[in-house]
Design an enzyme around this catalytic site. Structure first.
Site, PDB file in Angstrom:
ATOM      1  N   ILE A  64       1.137  -1.759  -0.086  1.00  0.00           N
ATOM      2  CA  ILE A  64      -0.151  -0.126  -0.138  1.00  0.00           C
ATOM      3  C   ILE A  64       1.423   1.185  -0.110  1.00  0.00           C
ATOM      4  CG2 ILE A  64      -1.892   1.373   1.221  1.00  0.00           C
ATOM      5  CD1 ILE A  64      -2.353  -2.198   2.842  1.00  0.00           C
ATOM      6  N   CYS A  65       0.539   1.959  -0.813  1.00  0.00           N
ATOM      7  CA  CYS A  65       0.969   3.471  -0.514  1.00  0.00           C
ATOM      8  C   CYS A  65       0.162   4.580  -0.158  1.00  0.00           C
ATOM      9  CB  CYS A  65       0.751   3.847  -2.194  1.00  0.00           C
ATOM     10  SG  CYS A  65       2.393   5.672  -2.316  1.00  0.00           S
ATOM     11  N   LEU A  66       0.480   4.628   1.336  1.00  0.00           N
ATOM     12  CA  LEU A  66       0.058   5.463   2.780  1.00  0.00           C
ATOM     13  C   LEU A  66       0.638   6.183   3.215  1.00  0.00           C
ATOM     14  CD1 LEU A  66      -2.975   6.459   3.022  1.00  0.00           C
ATOM     15  CD2 LEU A  66      -2.720   4.272   4.577  1.00  0.00           C
TER      16      LEU A  66
END
Lengths: 154, 142
Positions: free
Chosen positions: A91-93
């Site tokens: 996840i890109c967060l």
């Protein structure tokens, strides 16, 4: 072994785990693994009015040794068509990376991931081809995401 | 067995760490490399490794390809390892499989070993006195 491990588990993690079980956030389930209390099985319901609505998404979450100074590690186990989630479920967060703060918790992380499902951000992509699809033809990308939800998350 | 404080990194997160390390090319001195074989497998089971043959041996200048398979028990148990490139070496069976009985890293596996450990140790083994001068089959794959 179980009680022994519990004794070594930082109080903060015990507290967070208890609260996750006693007052779960709506649409989010997080259960620690019996053999490893830093390792959680997570289920997030796809938010209403998103292409993920009606889906149940499985994730795994791990609290590394230096938690809460370091962010939890989280990954999707259910396949999902989303510009900020790659083929391996990573996840890109920002709060999982440079914007992490020890003031955040497992609960805030999971709520942020749920919010990310409602608001995909193709300008900060992890899955390049999905992001491209999203920018070029959002309606079609949303249809694809809905099809993946039906296929993999039911 | 486990690290300090008894924190056990679960299989999938351990493999993600190894993947990141392999992708960044931090794996040792460039003499070995590794990555996922099937980039869409959420279970991250099949991996490919390469070993650059060590200098001053019959393997000098050759690039060996290997397949590593991490089942659900990894890293509590070692992966299955086999050479894809043909090689004659004391710990490698006729079909390319690395025999744990003749390769200590697999035979006496520890949870803190990684795929990088295996590749670096196989490279050292290639340069061991009983292997460095063994006659080699013609180049090819199993």
């Amino acid at each position: 072994m179980g009680s022994n491990q519990q004794a070594q588990l930082p109080r903060r993690i015990i507290k967070e785990s208890q609260r996750l079980l006693s007052e779960p956030a709506p649409g989010i389930k997080a259960v620690p693994n019996e053999d490893n209390l830093r390792y959680f099985s997570v289920e997030i319901d796809g938010p209403g009015s998103s292409p993920y609505e009606g889906g149940k998404f499985r994730l795994e979450l791990f609290l590394p040794e230096d938690y809460p100074m370091a962010a939890p590690k989280v990954r999707f186990l259910t396949k999902i068509y989303h510009p900020n989630i790659d083929k391996l479920g990573r996840i890109c967060l920002d709060i999982l990376k440079d914007k992490w703060s020890p003031a955040l918790q497992i609960r805030t992380v999971l709520l942020s991931i749920q919010a990310l499902l409602s608001a995909p951000n193709p300008d900060d992509p992890l899955a390049e081809n999905v992001a491209k699809h999203w920018k070029e033809n959002e309606a079609e990308a949303v249809r694809e995401a809905r099809a993946w939800t039906m296929r993999w998350a039911r | 067995m486990a690290g300090p404080g008894n924190v056990v990194v679960p299989r999938n997160f351990r493999l993600l760490e190894e993947l990141e390390k392999g992708e960044k090319g931090l794996g040792g001195d460039g003499s070995v490399s590794y990555g996922m074989d099937d980039s869409e497998d959420l279970l991250m089971r099949s991996w490919q490794g390469t070993i650059l043959g060590p200098p001053n041996t019959v393997h000098d200048g050759k690039i060996y390809t290997l397949k590593l398979y991490c089942d659900q028990n990894y890293p509590d148990k070692p992966p299955a390892v086999r050479f894809y490139s043909r090689i004659n070496m004391s710990c490698v069976a006729a079909n390319g499989v690395v025999d744990p009985r003749h390769f200590n890293i697999l035979g006496h596996w520890r949870r803190d070993y990684s795929m990088e450990t295996i590749l670096l140790e196989l490279r050292r083994e290639m340069a061991a006195p009983h292997n460095r001068k063994l006659s080699q089959p013609p180049e090819g794959n199993y």
